[in-house]
Scaffold this active site. Structure first.
Site, PDB file in Angstrom:
ATOM      1  N   ASP A  28       0.813  -1.424  -0.084  1.00  0.00           N
ATOM      2  CA  ASP A  28      -0.113  -0.165  -0.101  1.00  0.00           C
ATOM      3  C   ASP A  28       0.768   1.259   0.073  1.00  0.00           C
ATOM      4  OD1 ASP A  28       0.919  -0.547   2.712  1.00  0.00           O
ATOM      5  OD2 ASP A  28      -1.176  -0.756   3.442  1.00  0.00           O
ATOM      6  N   ASN A  87      -7.507  -2.494  14.116  1.00  0.00           N
ATOM      7  CA  ASN A  87      -8.595  -2.922  13.837  1.00  0.00           C
ATOM      8  C   ASN A  87      -9.018  -4.150  12.906  1.00  0.00           C
ATOM      9  OD1 ASN A  87      -7.783  -1.776  11.525  1.00  0.00           O
ATOM     10  ND2 ASN A  87      -9.171  -0.178  11.330  1.00  0.00           N
ATOM     11  N   HIS A 131      -7.090  -4.522  10.206  1.00  0.00           N
ATOM     12  CA  HIS A 131      -7.098  -4.219   8.714  1.00  0.00           C
ATOM     13  C   HIS A 131      -5.674  -5.113   8.428  1.00  0.00           C
ATOM     14  CE1 HIS A 131      -4.624  -0.464   9.578  1.00  0.00           C
ATOM     15  NE2 HIS A 131      -3.587  -1.394   9.243  1.00  0.00           N
ATOM     16  N   GLU A 172      -9.711  -1.684   5.401  1.00  0.00           N
ATOM     17  CA  GLU A 172     -10.405  -1.402   6.844  1.00  0.00           C
ATOM     18  C   GLU A 172     -11.638  -2.385   6.958  1.00  0.00           C
ATOM     19  OE1 GLU A 172      -8.428   0.381   8.438  1.00  0.00           O
ATOM     20  OE2 GLU A 172      -8.124   2.475   8.057  1.00  0.00           O
TER      21      GLU A 172
HETATM   22  C1  F6R Z   1       1.500  -1.568   6.214  1.00  0.00           C
HETATM   23  C2  F6R Z   1       0.239  -2.093   6.122  1.00  0.00           C
HETATM   24  C3  F6R Z   1      -0.582  -1.776   7.492  1.00  0.00           C
HETATM   25  C4  F6R Z   1       0.491  -2.394   8.577  1.00  0.00           C
HETATM   26  C5  F6R Z   1      -0.434  -2.393  10.045  1.00  0.00           C
HETATM   27  C6  F6R Z   1       0.474  -2.469  10.936  1.00  0.00           C
HETATM   28  O1  F6R Z   1       2.277  -1.650   4.872  1.00  0.00           O
HETATM   29  O2  F6R Z   1      -0.173  -2.322   5.211  1.00  0.00           O
HETATM   30  O3  F6R Z   1      -1.470  -2.884   7.191  1.00  0.00           O
HETATM   31  O4  F6R Z   1       1.121  -3.734   8.562  1.00  0.00           O
HETATM   32  O5  F6R Z   1      -1.171  -0.987   9.874  1.00  0.00           O
HETATM   33  O6  F6R Z   1       1.339  -1.546  11.292  1.00  0.00           O
HETATM   34  P1  F6R Z   1       2.377  -1.439  12.402  1.00  0.00           P
HETATM   35  O7  F6R Z   1       3.405  -2.511  12.223  1.00  0.00           O
HETATM   36  O8  F6R Z   1       3.048  -0.098  12.219  1.00  0.00           O
HETATM   37  O9  F6R Z   1       1.561  -1.719  13.904  1.00  0.00           O
END
Ligand code: F6R
Length: 253
Positions: A74, A143, A145, A150
């Site tokens: 992403d 959440n 995701h 989301e």
């Molecule tokens: C990042 C992504 C997100 C993260 C998730 C956890 O490319 O796609 O889904 O993996 O938000 O983020 P952290 O590791 O910062 O807790």
């Protein structure tokens, strides 16, 4: 600790450092076994430790990325590539600039694209043209995701343009000077894109993730918890540190 639950190989390590080393071993194993394979990569805090270990392995001559292709999950939209909070900047800073991957073979959705919907179609087509993802690295949001998919009423199939939830914006605000600077939209591989990966490595660390990872593994399969779809994937490895694994370990007893 290692245990299989349904299709999921669950590995629990004592610390973030050990979990990162295990994640790096799995990614490195893929690179060694499939030197011209396609890696799906994630940003965020979680994989930083694994990326550091991969850089070390490359420096000591153990890993060759010269024929690897990568696609990131992403990118924010809109965001300039030169913005230090863009995911393309993160990937160069934390991994690509320190290994011998060919920059031309690294791909992220383009946060500068004028038409985000058209960019999603282009990105999805590039992944398909590369033969799909071999190993996809994932983190999980508070959440539930994965990527920036989301909680929703349906699982998005292909790369899509999303509005970020307030909780995601707040969680990511720590990287920006202030919360208002966090882009409100993003481009993300869809759940279908992620699910098509032949192998998935989900890395979850820290006590704050203990509830959501437990729900994703043992709860209902629902688009309200996007990561719950992984219960249906045939080849998932879940690497956690002990604090993230607290609830999952209770359920495995
Ligand atoms: C990042 C992504 C997100 C993260 C998730 C956890 O490319 O796609 O889904 O993996 O938000 O983020 P952290 O590791 O910062 O807790």
């Amino acid at each position: 600790m290692e245990k299989n639950y349904k299709n999921i190989k669950i590995i629990v390590k004592g610390s973030y450092g050990c979990a990162s080393a295990t994640a790096a071993d799995i990614i490195g194993g893929f690179v060694t076994a499939q030197p011209s394979g396609v890696l799906g990569l994630a940003t965020g805090s979680t994989p930083e430790g694994a990326y550091t270990k991969l850089i070390e392995a490359h420096r000591t001559g153990k890993l060759d990325f010269s024929r690897i292709t990568s696609f990131n999950l992403d990118e924010y939209h809109p965001i300039e590539n030169t913005n230090s909070q863009s995911y393309v900047y993160y990937m160069r800073d934390k991994l690509f600039n320190h290994i011998n991957i060919d920059p031309a073979n690294t791909h992220l959705p383009n946060g500068e694209a004028p038409d985000p919907h058209a960019e999603c179609a282009v990105y999805e087509a590039k992944i398909a043209a590369a033969g799909g993802i071999g190993l996809q690295v994932l983190g999980i949001g508070l959440n539930g995701h994965i990527g920036f998919n989301e909680p929703a009423t349906a699982f998005p199939r292909a790369t899509n343009y999303v509005e970020l939830e307030a909780s995601t914006i707040n969680a990511n605000a720590r990287f920006f000077d202030n919360a208002d600077d966090v882009p409100k939209h993003a481009l993300t591989m869809g759940i279908g894109t992620i699910f098509s990966a032949k192998q998935i490595l989900l890395v979850v660390t820290g006590a704050a993730k203990a509830d959501i990872v437990n729900e994703a593994i043992f709860g209902d399969i629902t688009p309200q918890v996007p990561a719950s779809i992984l219960q249906l994937h045939p080849n998932v490895t879940l690497v956690m540190d002990e604090s993230a694994a607290a609830k999952v370990l209770e359920n495995l007893k």
